[in-house]
Design a protein around this motif. Sequence first.
Motif, PDB file in Angstrom:
ATOM      1  N   ASP A  47       0.936  -1.218  -0.211  1.00 55.83           N
ATOM      2  CA  ASP A  47      -0.175   0.054   0.074  1.00 55.83           C
ATOM      3  C   ASP A  47       0.945   1.313  -0.057  1.00 55.83           C
ATOM      4  O   ASP A  47       1.412   1.716   1.157  1.00 55.83           O
ATOM      5  CB  ASP A  47      -0.935   0.062   1.226  1.00 55.83           C
ATOM      6  CG  ASP A  47      -1.813   1.177   0.977  1.00 55.83           C
ATOM      7  OD1 ASP A  47      -1.991   1.830   0.073  1.00 55.83           O
ATOM      8  OD2 ASP A  47      -2.773   1.195   2.135  1.00 55.83           O
ATOM      9  N   LEU A  48       1.078   1.830  -1.153  1.00 62.65           N
ATOM     10  CA  LEU A  48       2.181   2.848  -1.300  1.00 62.65           C
ATOM     11  C   LEU A  48       1.468   4.182  -1.278  1.00 62.65           C
ATOM     12  O   LEU A  48       0.365   4.458  -2.023  1.00 62.65           O
ATOM     13  CB  LEU A  48       2.795   2.622  -2.534  1.00 62.65           C
ATOM     14  CG  LEU A  48       3.609   1.316  -2.466  1.00 62.65           C
ATOM     15  CD1 LEU A  48       4.331   1.028  -3.940  1.00 62.65           C
ATOM     16  CD2 LEU A  48       4.821   1.272  -1.574  1.00 62.65           C
ATOM     17  N   LYS A  49       2.030   5.034  -0.915  1.00 64.69           N
ATOM     18  CA  LYS A  49       1.531   6.679  -1.072  1.00 64.69           C
ATOM     19  C   LYS A  49       1.664   7.241  -2.306  1.00 64.69           C
ATOM     20  O   LYS A  49       2.648   6.705  -2.924  1.00 64.69           O
ATOM     21  CB  LYS A  49       2.465   7.669   0.151  1.00 64.69           C
ATOM     22  CG  LYS A  49       2.127   7.197   1.667  1.00 64.69           C
ATOM     23  CD  LYS A  49       2.606   8.213   2.343  1.00 64.69           C
ATOM     24  CE  LYS A  49       2.006   8.071   3.937  1.00 64.69           C
ATOM     25  NZ  LYS A  49       2.946   7.039   4.538  1.00 64.69           N
ATOM     26  N   PRO A  50       1.032   8.166  -2.653  1.00 70.13           N
ATOM     27  CA  PRO A  50       1.224   8.735  -4.081  1.00 70.13           C
ATOM     28  C   PRO A  50       2.552   9.678  -4.259  1.00 70.13           C
ATOM     29  O   PRO A  50       3.031  10.185  -2.881  1.00 70.13           O
ATOM     30  CB  PRO A  50      -0.084   9.784  -4.268  1.00 70.13           C
ATOM     31  CG  PRO A  50      -0.396  10.007  -2.713  1.00 70.13           C
ATOM     32  CD  PRO A  50       0.064   8.718  -1.861  1.00 70.13           C
ATOM     33  N   LYS A  62      -4.540   8.460  -5.422  1.00 70.80           N
ATOM     34  CA  LYS A  62      -4.354   8.340  -3.824  1.00 70.80           C
ATOM     35  C   LYS A  62      -3.365   7.250  -3.731  1.00 70.80           C
ATOM     36  O   LYS A  62      -3.405   6.677  -2.585  1.00 70.80           O
ATOM     37  CB  LYS A  62      -5.680   7.965  -3.278  1.00 70.80           C
ATOM     38  CG  LYS A  62      -6.375   6.703  -4.102  1.00 70.80           C
ATOM     39  CD  LYS A  62      -7.524   6.292  -3.580  1.00 70.80           C
ATOM     40  CE  LYS A  62      -8.044   5.016  -4.201  1.00 70.80           C
ATOM     41  NZ  LYS A  62      -7.247   4.401  -5.068  1.00 70.80           N
ATOM     42  N   GLY A  63      -2.290   6.974  -4.543  1.00 70.35           N
ATOM     43  CA  GLY A  63      -1.275   5.975  -4.288  1.00 70.35           C
ATOM     44  C   GLY A  63      -1.513   4.997  -5.033  1.00 70.35           C
ATOM     45  O   GLY A  63      -2.391   4.956  -6.061  1.00 70.35           O
ATOM     46  N   SER A  68      -2.092   0.573  -4.258  1.00 75.22           N
ATOM     47  CA  SER A  68      -1.995  -0.560  -3.485  1.00 75.22           C
ATOM     48  C   SER A  68      -2.346  -1.932  -4.279  1.00 75.22           C
ATOM     49  O   SER A  68      -2.769  -1.872  -5.331  1.00 75.22           O
ATOM     50  CB  SER A  68      -3.004  -0.462  -2.563  1.00 75.22           C
ATOM     51  OG  SER A  68      -4.388  -0.639  -2.505  1.00 75.22           O
ATOM     52  N   GLY A 103       2.907   4.525  -7.107  1.00 75.94           N
ATOM     53  CA  GLY A 103       2.965   4.416  -5.638  1.00 75.94           C
ATOM     54  C   GLY A 103       4.497   4.860  -5.432  1.00 75.94           C
ATOM     55  O   GLY A 103       5.540   4.527  -6.293  1.00 75.94           O
ATOM     56  N   ASP A 104       4.786   5.588  -4.340  1.00 75.88           N
ATOM     57  CA  ASP A 104       6.167   5.917  -4.004  1.00 75.88           C
ATOM     58  C   ASP A 104       6.877   4.678  -2.939  1.00 75.88           C
ATOM     59  O   ASP A 104       6.067   4.396  -2.084  1.00 75.88           O
ATOM     60  CB  ASP A 104       6.013   7.118  -3.213  1.00 75.88           C
ATOM     61  CG  ASP A 104       7.506   7.834  -3.123  1.00 75.88           C
ATOM     62  OD1 ASP A 104       8.490   7.443  -3.592  1.00 75.88           O
ATOM     63  OD2 ASP A 104       7.579   8.849  -2.340  1.00 75.88           O
TER      64      ASP A 104
END
Lengths: 179, 162
Positions: A44-47, A54-55, A57, A124-125
């Motif tokens: 579950d990665l952040k944007p 919203k990223g 996942s 995702g970051d």
Amino acid sequence: MRRLMYFLPLVGLLILGGFFLKGFELNPRELPNMLQGKQVPDFDLKPIKGRDDKGFSSKDLQGDVSLVNIFGSWCVACQVEHPFLMAVKERNLVPIHGIDWREQDPDAGPEWLRKSGDPYTLVGDDPLSKAAIAFGVTGAPETFLVDADTVVRYKHIGPITPEVWKETLWPLIQELRKQ
Amino acid sequence: MKTLLVTLLMALTALPVLAVEPSEMLKDPAKEARAREVSIALRCVVCQNQSIDDSNAQLARDMRILVRERIEAGDSNQEVLDYMVSRYGDFVLLEPPVKGTTYALWFGPLVIVGLGVVAVVAFYRRRLRAVAAGGGGTQAASVPLSDDEEKRLAALMEDAES
């Protein structure tokens, strides 16, 4: 007959040597795809900055055949495959999601995508390699083909070339879509 | 002389440089020790022949941090290793596991040495038997000379006498 026995050690050595010789042909940088036929790992990665999603996942992969591409603005080989990814996006062939891997500077990834074009549906970051290690990635770019039930079907190491696309990825994608 | 002494002293007191950064370490020394133990067993997949404990590569650092996170979360050493193997395969272990596909690697050399020992023993036993049959001479002496050899021997003896 007894004399032949003296050659046994030599035979043994040749067999072992055969194994070692085979070893020379293996590329130690190409690790097997441990995820082949298995569910994608949970992530579950952040944007990243400058995108309105919203990223990214693992749940986002549900319901559609897609590619997951591990890239970084620091990665030279990613720049090689980048025009090809853009072409895939322009023709709307398959959604490509990106994992922006190990950016030292959080602005570097978004900046690179802004300059050279953004082929990704979701990004995702992954600054600490969480998702990269979960995928068993050793270097960028690596691309995973994931089916609609989030099962990993193929891993490609290195840039996607037109040959790889034509001979492997595209036929696989079409086959998975039929199922 | 003095330079030599100083150089020697410097060489001997140089501490091994640690790749593990202080900020990565766990507060609990027992857990940190376990993390070190696990890291030493794991291969840095980008540098190939270093453990992640030795390596300064970024991926090795990220793997060390992950190892520590999992230990903090209550994983046993084996569970952490199993997780890494499930992602990267057996290759990530610096010591190859003993199993079907690696028997040749682990036992091949032993088998070859064994065969060598058998061959040497067989050779000497044959020779001993030949010695016994030849009444104390070597194997070569127990074989009678051919006619040609007898003639040559006679000629040589004649030469030596004259």
